[in-house]
Motif scaffolding. Structure first.
Motif, PDB file in Angstrom:
ATOM      1  N   ASN A  70      -4.355 -29.146  12.466  1.00  0.00           N
ATOM      2  CA  ASN A  70      -4.366 -27.971  13.076  1.00  0.00           C
ATOM      3  C   ASN A  70      -3.080 -27.391  13.520  1.00  0.00           C
ATOM      4  OD1 ASN A  70      -5.606 -25.846  14.529  1.00  0.00           O
ATOM      5  ND2 ASN A  70      -5.178 -26.964  16.624  1.00  0.00           N
ATOM      6  N   ILE A  71      -2.138 -28.372  13.514  1.00  0.00           N
ATOM      7  CA  ILE A  71      -0.804 -28.040  13.810  1.00  0.00           C
ATOM      8  C   ILE A  71      -0.316 -27.622  12.194  1.00  0.00           C
ATOM      9  CG2 ILE A  71       1.653 -29.135  13.743  1.00  0.00           C
ATOM     10  CD1 ILE A  71       0.460 -31.237  15.814  1.00  0.00           C
ATOM     11  N   GLY A  72      -0.588 -28.029  11.199  1.00  0.00           N
ATOM     12  CA  GLY A  72      -0.167 -27.495   9.973  1.00  0.00           C
ATOM     13  C   GLY A  72      -0.625 -25.982   9.614  1.00  0.00           C
ATOM     14  N   GLN A  73      -1.899 -25.813  10.150  1.00  0.00           N
ATOM     15  CA  GLN A  73      -2.667 -24.600  10.178  1.00  0.00           C
ATOM     16  C   GLN A  73      -1.699 -23.622  10.841  1.00  0.00           C
ATOM     17  OE1 GLN A  73      -6.498 -24.960  10.998  1.00  0.00           O
ATOM     18  NE2 GLN A  73      -6.973 -25.485   9.012  1.00  0.00           N
ATOM     19  N   LEU A  74      -1.378 -23.994  12.239  1.00  0.00           N
ATOM     20  CA  LEU A  74      -0.623 -23.115  13.361  1.00  0.00           C
ATOM     21  C   LEU A  74       0.678 -22.787  12.774  1.00  0.00           C
ATOM     22  CD1 LEU A  74      -1.998 -24.604  16.567  1.00  0.00           C
ATOM     23  CD2 LEU A  74      -2.490 -22.041  15.584  1.00  0.00           C
ATOM     24  N   GLU A  75       1.415 -23.826  12.080  1.00  0.00           N
ATOM     25  CA  GLU A  75       2.542 -23.507  11.447  1.00  0.00           C
ATOM     26  C   GLU A  75       2.590 -22.489  10.432  1.00  0.00           C
ATOM     27  OE1 GLU A  75       4.538 -27.264  10.451  1.00  0.00           O
ATOM     28  OE2 GLU A  75       5.157 -27.634  12.310  1.00  0.00           O
ATOM     29  N   HIS A  76       1.640 -22.592   9.662  1.00  0.00           N
ATOM     30  CA  HIS A  76       1.358 -21.561   8.552  1.00  0.00           C
ATOM     31  C   HIS A  76       1.206 -20.299   9.123  1.00  0.00           C
ATOM     32  CE1 HIS A  76       0.341 -20.245   4.520  1.00  0.00           C
ATOM     33  NE2 HIS A  76      -0.700 -19.609   4.917  1.00  0.00           N
ATOM     34  N   GLN A  77       0.381 -19.860  10.180  1.00  0.00           N
ATOM     35  CA  GLN A  77       0.225 -19.013  10.818  1.00  0.00           C
ATOM     36  C   GLN A  77       1.492 -18.223  11.527  1.00  0.00           C
ATOM     37  OE1 GLN A  77      -3.105 -18.531  13.222  1.00  0.00           O
ATOM     38  NE2 GLN A  77      -4.283 -20.114  12.400  1.00  0.00           N
ATOM     39  N   LEU A  78       2.362 -19.159  11.912  1.00  0.00           N
ATOM     40  CA  LEU A  78       3.520 -19.016  12.575  1.00  0.00           C
ATOM     41  C   LEU A  78       4.701 -18.527  11.570  1.00  0.00           C
ATOM     42  CD1 LEU A  78       5.060 -18.962  15.303  1.00  0.00           C
ATOM     43  CD2 LEU A  78       6.222 -21.491  14.491  1.00  0.00           C
ATOM     44  N   ILE A  79       4.486 -18.839  10.321  1.00  0.00           N
ATOM     45  CA  ILE A  79       5.464 -18.259   9.408  1.00  0.00           C
ATOM     46  C   ILE A  79       4.892 -16.825   8.845  1.00  0.00           C
ATOM     47  CG2 ILE A  79       6.203 -18.540   7.115  1.00  0.00           C
ATOM     48  CD1 ILE A  79       6.141 -21.582   7.669  1.00  0.00           C
ATOM     49  N   LEU A  80       3.779 -16.616   8.843  1.00  0.00           N
ATOM     50  CA  LEU A  80       2.998 -15.598   8.504  1.00  0.00           C
ATOM     51  C   LEU A  80       3.086 -14.168   9.230  1.00  0.00           C
ATOM     52  CD1 LEU A  80       0.181 -16.769   6.137  1.00  0.00           C
ATOM     53  CD2 LEU A  80       2.380 -15.880   5.439  1.00  0.00           C
ATOM     54  N   PRO A  84       4.912 -10.401  17.718  1.00  0.00           N
ATOM     55  CA  PRO A  84       5.599 -11.164  18.853  1.00  0.00           C
ATOM     56  C   PRO A  84       4.486 -11.700  19.862  1.00  0.00           C
ATOM     57  CG  PRO A  84       6.099  -8.888  19.273  1.00  0.00           C
ATOM     58  CD  PRO A  84       5.528  -8.910  17.756  1.00  0.00           C
ATOM     59  N   TRP A  85       3.515 -10.980  20.327  1.00  0.00           N
ATOM     60  CA  TRP A  85       2.453 -11.494  21.087  1.00  0.00           C
ATOM     61  C   TRP A  85       1.705 -12.493  20.411  1.00  0.00           C
ATOM     62  CZ3 TRP A  85       4.851  -9.885  24.699  1.00  0.00           C
ATOM     63  CH2 TRP A  85       5.469  -8.665  24.792  1.00  0.00           C
ATOM     64  N   ARG A  86       1.441 -12.480  19.029  1.00  0.00           N
ATOM     65  CA  ARG A  86       0.383 -13.506  18.393  1.00  0.00           C
ATOM     66  C   ARG A  86       1.503 -14.699  18.210  1.00  0.00           C
ATOM     67  NH1 ARG A  86      -3.369 -16.586  17.448  1.00  0.00           N
ATOM     68  NH2 ARG A  86      -3.661 -16.955  14.986  1.00  0.00           N
ATOM     69  N   ILE A  87       2.821 -14.536  17.937  1.00  0.00           N
ATOM     70  CA  ILE A  87       3.763 -15.664  17.800  1.00  0.00           C
ATOM     71  C   ILE A  87       3.753 -16.421  19.162  1.00  0.00           C
ATOM     72  CG2 ILE A  87       5.995 -16.403  17.458  1.00  0.00           C
ATOM     73  CD1 ILE A  87       5.991 -14.238  15.258  1.00  0.00           C
ATOM     74  N   ARG A  88       3.790 -15.762  20.160  1.00  0.00           N
ATOM     75  CA  ARG A  88       3.732 -16.413  21.658  1.00  0.00           C
ATOM     76  C   ARG A  88       2.681 -17.094  21.774  1.00  0.00           C
ATOM     77  NH1 ARG A  88       3.371 -15.588  27.027  1.00  0.00           N
ATOM     78  NH2 ARG A  88       5.313 -16.041  28.291  1.00  0.00           N
ATOM     79  N   GLN A  89       1.541 -16.696  21.295  1.00  0.00           N
ATOM     80  CA  GLN A  89       0.135 -17.605  21.540  1.00  0.00           C
ATOM     81  C   GLN A  89       0.088 -18.684  20.593  1.00  0.00           C
ATOM     82  OE1 GLN A  89      -3.001 -17.106  19.712  1.00  0.00           O
ATOM     83  NE2 GLN A  89      -4.306 -18.321  20.985  1.00  0.00           N
ATOM     84  N   ILE A  90       0.711 -18.467  19.414  1.00  0.00           N
ATOM     85  CA  ILE A  90       0.857 -19.870  18.581  1.00  0.00           C
ATOM     86  C   ILE A  90       1.402 -20.961  19.023  1.00  0.00           C
ATOM     87  CG2 ILE A  90       1.309 -20.679  16.246  1.00  0.00           C
ATOM     88  CD1 ILE A  90       0.384 -17.559  15.221  1.00  0.00           C
TER      89      ILE A  90
END
Length: 520
Positions: A70-80, A84-90
């Motif tokens: 899950n952390i790896g998936q979230l990090e991938h989403q963080l890069i893509l 700003p609001w989506r990044i804050r939630q991630i």
């Protein structure tokens, strides 16, 4: 459905939940960007303050059984993600899972998107914290430095004057309770050195900065040393100061410790705290530099420091090496092993900046020569000559192929059993070394092309010795090749000196090009 979700958000008291709901994939699908941002703005106006301390809650999307996945998936989403609001939630999700990782380091690209995100952060914190606002401005300065260096700065375009002014302002900032990140100070000083802002570093830096910021102190000494280079040796006081600072950084602190058997042993600590910074910090700072003269100076200093070691057999050569002191009062205090490692790392770095700098190539060749890697040494000696002579179509400058360099090339060839190459290189010396040339030609276990190299010999004395040698051995075919080389009209001693020089230069060119094809 969209209206229902809007009403849900407007009914929430905590802005934190709004950020999480508005970042959900379903919400993003149902609402346009403008509608979503308008909703968040409405909620922000209704909320008395932003609560940054709230405990993270479970996200709306499914969480896999494996936390690491899950952390790896979230990090991938963080890069893509660039919202700003989506990044804050991630980030809320990630920090709820682990506090051991720094998620701001997962990607270091996409400056334009990063600027948008910083602008969003700045807008958010401006409302409730002037201190955090200044922190954001500092981070945006670092981003602007990186943006310029990775963009127009690579083409040599100078930074805008307002960016230089902001860098100065950061270095001189003295605001209470505002944390100053070390990496920003490093980047600011490196930025000033890279763009030759030596006037500021040498004359305008406030005194308190030199005392409180080791990177400013180092930058000031480097800038001043570069500035003093054209002057006489006795005026280079700053070079001595820079030398002492680096020697102190490379010194080891020792302490005596009594063991269980009662014996006292001396313990040396690798990373000494005696200097203004650790050696690893100095190396990290140097790798932010790319101004050729600054890199040449710091490389020259470390080469000199390497050479003062008592048990050194083969010195390394470098430009401006005479400006440094010739000795150290306490040799035992210097970690020369660490110095040697640093020299190698610095040469590797400088050649990554400019692989065609002949001075740096000679240093790399000397390092290989000193460590008995003779084929690699020849590669870099030849490359140094090639880059400053249009691949040997012009004469290699004598300050590049000095007698010391030629003698080292001769030794490399000798130890590689390439004895005909040795004899040819003996002609390159200011005074031809006939003794070494004749001795090498006597060797019968040569691993080079031997008689096929005879066309590269222009000294008639060496060619006459070859005819005698082959006659003595009964090697008729090889003797004829040597005689044919002597018979070439351009080598006739009655020719004008200019003709003889041109003949020699043609043979030098062909020989060095043949060597380059062999060792490159």
């Amino acid at each position: 459905m969209a209206a229902f979700l809007k009403n849900v958000c407007l009914g929430l008291e905590d802005l934190q939940y709004v950020f999480m709901i508005s970042s959900h994939e379903l919400f993003i699908t149902l609402l346009k960007d403008e509608e979503r941002k308008l909703l968040v703005d409405q909620m922000r106006k209704r909320s008395p303050r932003v609560n940054l301390c709230i405990k993270p809650v479970t996200s709306f999307y499914d969480i896999p059984a494996s936390a690491s996945v899950n952390i790896g998936q979230l990090e991938h989403q963080l890069i893509l993600s660039v919202d700003p609001w989506r990044i804050r939630q991630i980030l809320i999700e990630l920090h709820g899972m682990t506090s051991e990782r720094q998620f701001w380091t997962v990607s270091n690209k996409d400056f334009s998107h990063a600027k948008q995100l910083f602008a969003a952060c700045l807008e958010l914190v401006t409302e409730f914290s002037p201190k955090l606002r200044q922190v954001m401005l500092n981070e945006m300065l670092l981003l602007d430095i990186h943006t310029h260096e990775a963009g127009t700065g690579q083409a040599g375009e100078r930074p805008p004057s307002d960016l230089i002014s902001r860098v100065r302002g950061y270095l001189e900032m003295r605001l209470p309770d505002i944390p100053l990140r070390q990496v920003i100070a490093e980047e600011c000083v490196a930025f000033m050195l890279n763009w030759r802002e030596s006037e500021y570093l040498t004359l305008q830096v406030p005194a308190f900065l030199l005392q409180s910021n080791p990177y400013v102190k180092l930058g000031q000494l480097l800038a001043a040393t570069c500035k003093e280079l054209p002057g006489p040796k006795e005026s280079r006081r700053t070079a001595k100061d820079l030398w002492e600072v680096v020697v102190q950084i490379c010194s080891v602190s020792s302490q005596h410790k009594r063991g269980n058997d009662g014996r006292v042993s001396l313990i040396k600590q690798r990373e000494s705290t005696l200097g203004i910074m650790y050696r690893s910090e100095l190396l990290s700072f140097i790798k932010k530099l790319r101004e050729p003269l600054v890199l040449t100076i710091i490389l020259s200093l470390f080469v000199k420091l390497h050479n003062v070691r008592e048990d050194i057999v083969n010195d390394i050569t470098a430009e401006h090496i005479s400006i440094w002191p010739s000795s150290i009062p306490n040799l035992q205090s210097v970690d020369f092993e660490a110095v040697a490692i640093t020299v190698k790392e610095l040469v590797r770095y400088t050649l990554s900046i400019n692989p065609n700098n002949h001075s740096w190539l000679i240093i790399q060749a000397d390092i290989y020569f000193a460590t008995n890697q003779y084929s690699a040494a020849l590669h870099y000696y030849l490359q140094a000559g090639a880059v400053c002579s249009d691949f040997f179509n012009k004469a290699v400058p004598p300050d590049v192929y000095t007698d010391q360099v030629i003698k080292r090339m001769i030794k490399c060839c000798s130890l590689l059993n390439c004895h005909t190459q040795v004899a040819i290189l003996c002609q390159f010396l200011r005074e031809i070394d006939y003794k070494t040339a004749f001795k090498s030609l006597q060797e019968q276990n040569s691993h080079d092309a031997m008689d096929s190299y005879y066309d590269y010999i222009w000294d008639v004395t060496i060619l006459e010795y070859l005819t005698y040698l082959h006659h003595k051995r009964g090697e008729t075919d090889k003797r004829q090749i040597a005689i044919k080389a002597i018979g070439q009209t351009e080598l006739n001693a009655s020719n004008p000196e200019e003709v003889l020089q041109l003949a020699a230069q043609r043979r030098k060119k062909k020989f060095l090009q043949a060597m380059a094809k062999l060792y490159f």
